[in-house]
Design an enzyme around this catalytic site. Structure first.
Site, PDB file in Angstrom:
ATOM      1  N   SER A  24     -16.926   6.148   4.210  1.00 48.39           N
ATOM      2  CA  SER A  24     -15.804   7.289   3.721  1.00 48.39           C
ATOM      3  C   SER A  24     -16.382   7.651   2.216  1.00 48.39           C
ATOM      4  O   SER A  24     -17.405   7.947   1.934  1.00 48.39           O
ATOM      5  CB  SER A  24     -14.473   6.908   3.958  1.00 48.39           C
ATOM      6  OG  SER A  24     -13.446   8.067   3.963  1.00 48.39           O
TER       7      SER A  24
ATOM      8  N   ASP B 285     -15.026  11.169  14.429  1.00 48.41           N
ATOM      9  CA  ASP B 285     -14.389  11.176  13.243  1.00 48.41           C
ATOM     10  C   ASP B 285     -13.497  12.251  13.152  1.00 48.41           C
ATOM     11  O   ASP B 285     -14.002  13.339  13.062  1.00 48.41           O
ATOM     12  CB  ASP B 285     -15.364  11.022  12.272  1.00 48.41           C
ATOM     13  CG  ASP B 285     -14.997  10.685  10.798  1.00 48.41           C
ATOM     14  OD1 ASP B 285     -13.808  10.966  10.562  1.00 48.41           O
ATOM     15  OD2 ASP B 285     -15.721   9.886  10.032  1.00 48.41           O
TER      16      ASP B 285
ATOM     17  N   HIS C  89     -12.759   7.550  12.464  1.00 53.88           N
ATOM     18  CA  HIS C  89     -13.038   7.364  10.800  1.00 53.88           C
ATOM     19  C   HIS C  89     -13.380   6.065  10.639  1.00 53.88           C
ATOM     20  O   HIS C  89     -12.209   5.397  10.486  1.00 53.88           O
ATOM     21  CB  HIS C  89     -12.071   8.073   9.996  1.00 53.88           C
ATOM     22  CG  HIS C  89     -12.613   8.307   8.769  1.00 53.88           C
ATOM     23  ND1 HIS C  89     -13.756   8.857   8.287  1.00 53.88           N
ATOM     24  CD2 HIS C  89     -11.918   7.763   7.620  1.00 53.88           C
ATOM     25  CE1 HIS C  89     -13.981   8.790   7.094  1.00 53.88           C
ATOM     26  NE2 HIS C  89     -12.983   8.188   6.707  1.00 53.88           N
TER      27      HIS C  89
END
Ligand SMILES: *[C@@H]1O[C@H](CO)[C@@H](O)[C@H](O)[C@H]1NC(C)=O
Ligand SMILES: *[C@@H]1O[C@H](CO)[C@@H](O)[C@H](O)[C@H]1NC(C)=O
Ligand SMILES: *[C@@H]1O[C@H](CO)[C@@H](O)[C@H](O)[C@H]1NC(C)=O
Ligand SMILES: *[C@@H]1O[C@H](CO)[C@@H](O)[C@H](O)[C@H]1NC(C)=O
Ligand SMILES: *[C@@H]1O[C@H](CO)[C@@H](O)[C@H](O)[C@H]1NC(C)=O
Ligand SMILES: *[C@@H]1O[C@H](CO)[C@@H](O)[C@H](O)[C@H]1NC(C)=O
Length: 526
Positions: A188, A400, A440
């Site tokens: 991320s 995601d 994610h």
């Protein structure tokens, strides 16, 4: 009782290990006196015994981590590091007793502000001398950026870079053998920091694992902001409840799931998937509890379309289809996205009263013009990194819900174009894996257990673990051909239902059979 001659070596060995433990502990507890670096003030040094549930009482409450389980004996060093006349980072080094001669830096997430203790514990547990920083501020809010450009500069790149430089010095100071190889692991914002190191600090590290990277960062925050104007608040005709998103998801699967050859609830290649949900428009054949209004159909189509600027150029690619149920409660929930709101408030407009409900694409254009400290992290010429012999492994979940995997494909093509290289040439230093069934950085409906964090670890064999795959690539010259993921029945530690080998971009996974989709050898990368 065993004869004495058999017992003696064991006793000697036992006391040698004891002496070694004692030595490690003593080394740890006296280490503060040895750290004599101009920017660094040691807050404290703690010897942490493996099996401890460590209390993190000082950690900002918004970071949501007040405890961390520590699996192996570790020397924990907390430091305040000055990064400018108006900023400092908190840096922690976790040095394991069972050290493998490898240095590693971890990263951060979102707009934080939070040392990722779970990554420190995970990688120190794997024998890395590990560091992690708070990225220049504490907590998940963007408020610390307000009128503090130095804090923003830390966030953009200075914190992670400082951590790498100092972490390597500290590792050499702590272990007399120093380190053989150096690594990075993040997802991320941590993935963006990994690419920052690739693009800008190309000589620092041997191997970088950068997941779901938040690069094209201002484009990303614009994209996150643009969902609210599409859905409107709950109750609007354009809004879909989570149940209605499930209806849309089922229809998208009906149209796209089998395109990879297997009906397993997992989309292997979103490039083949261009759903049209007007098929479930209420009033046609669809039944009342499985249909959408015309306005809702339009919402689904808009969120699955790219974000363009007023002159028609691409700001951020579309959300990949298949992620609807994960995105519904956070991106399509009828409220402005908090990180985006913070960005325009505290960075773009310096106006704490600015309200993201009035966001338009003009705001994206204003933000893109600024790009403070090159936070975009979007440079595509990786020549210096390639020359330095660095390796980067990047992966992106195809479910995601926070950062579209389409952006990682876009970057791959930009690098290809900027460097004039074929995929086979990029493979020498840059490998990108699409992870079907991964949300994610973790979670999702499919084989997402790839060892990128403790929460998704199914083993430490390089075949099963992206970090150990990187170690093998760097140290033995054996690059990963595929990334193998475990599908857990109920989270990490639960029985594995099946494994799947995820393909290296631009290949895609196709089910060839025979047998069951759960058979990893029934799939082929084409
Ligand atoms: C962040 O928190 C740590 C630990 O409580 C503290 O030592 C440090 O001063 C804080 N940093 C900032 C920038 O507030
Ligand atoms: C650590 O302690 C906290 C607080 O008592 C508890 O909630 C948590 O489950 C513990 N974690 C482990 C791994 O034991
Ligand atoms: C702090 O650093 C900034 C950036 O280097 C510089 O412009 C500024 O003059 C410095 N301020 C002080 C008080 O030293
Ligand atoms: C933002 O604007 C919306 C719509 O006008 C309003 O309902 C909301 O209360 C505002 N939020 C803040 C924090 O001002
Ligand atoms: C179109 O808009 C984008 C975003 O504002 C800008 O970066 C770009 O330069 C513009 N392109 C042209 C051809 O005007
Ligand atoms: C394939 O495996 C799944 C999960 O174990 C099972 O539900 C399904 O019936 C199997 N399909 C076939 C054709 O064997």
């Amino acid at each position: 009782m065993a004869p004495l001659r058999l017992l003696l070596p064991a006793l000697t060995l036992g006391s040698a290990v004891l002496a070694q433990n004692h030595q490690f502990r003593a080394r740890c507890e006296s280490f503060a006196d040895e750290v004599d670096l101009p920017q660094v003030k040691v807050n404290f040094v703690n010897y942490v015994l493996g099996g401890t549930n460590l209390s993190l009482a000082d950690n900002d409450p918004s970071c949501g981590a007040s405890y961390q389980a520590v699996s192996s004996d570790t020397c924990r060093i907390s430091m305040a590091v000055t990064t400018s006349n108006d900023s400092e980072i908190t840096l922690e080094a976790w040095f394991p007793r069972d050290y493998t001669g490898r240095f590693l830096s971890t990263g951060n997430g979102g707009l934080s502000g939070c040392i990722q203790y779970y990554d420190l514990a995970y990688t120190a547990g794997l024998g890395f001398a590990t560091v992690g920083a708070n990225n220049g501020h504490n907590g998940t809010s963007g408020l610390p950026f307000y009128k503090h450009p130095a804090v923003l500069e830390d966030f953009a790149s200075r914190s992670v870079h400082t951590g790498v430089v100092l972490g390597k010095q500290l590792t050499k100071l702590f272990y007399k053998e120093g380190f053989k190889k150096s690594y990075y692991l993040g997802c991320s914002t941590g993935g963006r920091q990994g690419f920052k190191l690739v693009q800008q600090f190309s000589n620092e590290l041997d191997g970088i694992v950068a997941g779901a990277p938040a690069m094209n960062f201002v484009g990303l925050l614009s994209w996150s902001a643009h969902f609210y104007p599409i859905t409107g608040p709950p109750g609007s005709v354009t809004y879909l409840s989570p149940d209605e998103w499930s209806v849309a998801h089922e229809e998208i699967l009906r149209q796209c799931d089998a395109l990879d050859g297997a009906e397993d609830g997992i989309i292997e290649d979103p490039d083949l998937c261009h759903p049209d949900v007007s098929t479930i428009l209420c009033g046609s054949e669809a039944s009342a509890d499985s249909c959408l209004s015309a306005a809702q159909v339009d919402t689904v189509h808009q969120v699955l379309s790219p974000l363009l600027s007023t002159n028609g150029t691409l700001i951020y690619p579309r959300m990949q289809p298949g992620s609807e149920e994960y995105a519904a409660p956070i991106m399509y929930n009828g409220a402005p996205f908090a990180y985006s709101q913070d960005w325009w408030r505290y960075v773009v407009y310096n106006d704490p009263t600015w309200n993201a409900t009035r966001w338009t694409v003009k705001d994206a254009e204003a933000a893109l013009k600024q790009n403070p400290y090159d936070i975009q992290t979007w440079d595509a010429d990786l020549t210096p990194f390639r020359r330095a012999g660095g390796k980067v492994l990047t992966y992106h979940g195809l479910q995601d819900q926070l950062i579209s995997s389409e952006n990682s494909k876009l970057y791959y093509h930009r690098v290809q174009k900027a460097m004039g290289l074929e995929p086979s040439e990029l493979d020498e230093f840059y490998r990108f894996f699409q992870i079907s069934g991964m949300a994610h950085c973790a979670g999702g409906d499919g084989a997402n257990g790839i060892g990128n964090q403790a929460e998704s670890e199914s083993g430490t064999d390089p075949e099963d673990n992206v970090l150990m795959a990187m170690v093998r690539w760097v140290e033995e010259g054996i690059p990963p051909e595929t990334v193998r993921g475990a599908k857990f029945s109920d989270g990490v530690g639960s029985p594995v239902e099946y494994y799947r080998k995820h393909c290296r971009y631009p290949r895609r996974n196709v089910y060839k059979g025979p047998g069951n989709y759960t058979d990893e050898n029934a799939w082929e990368c084409v």
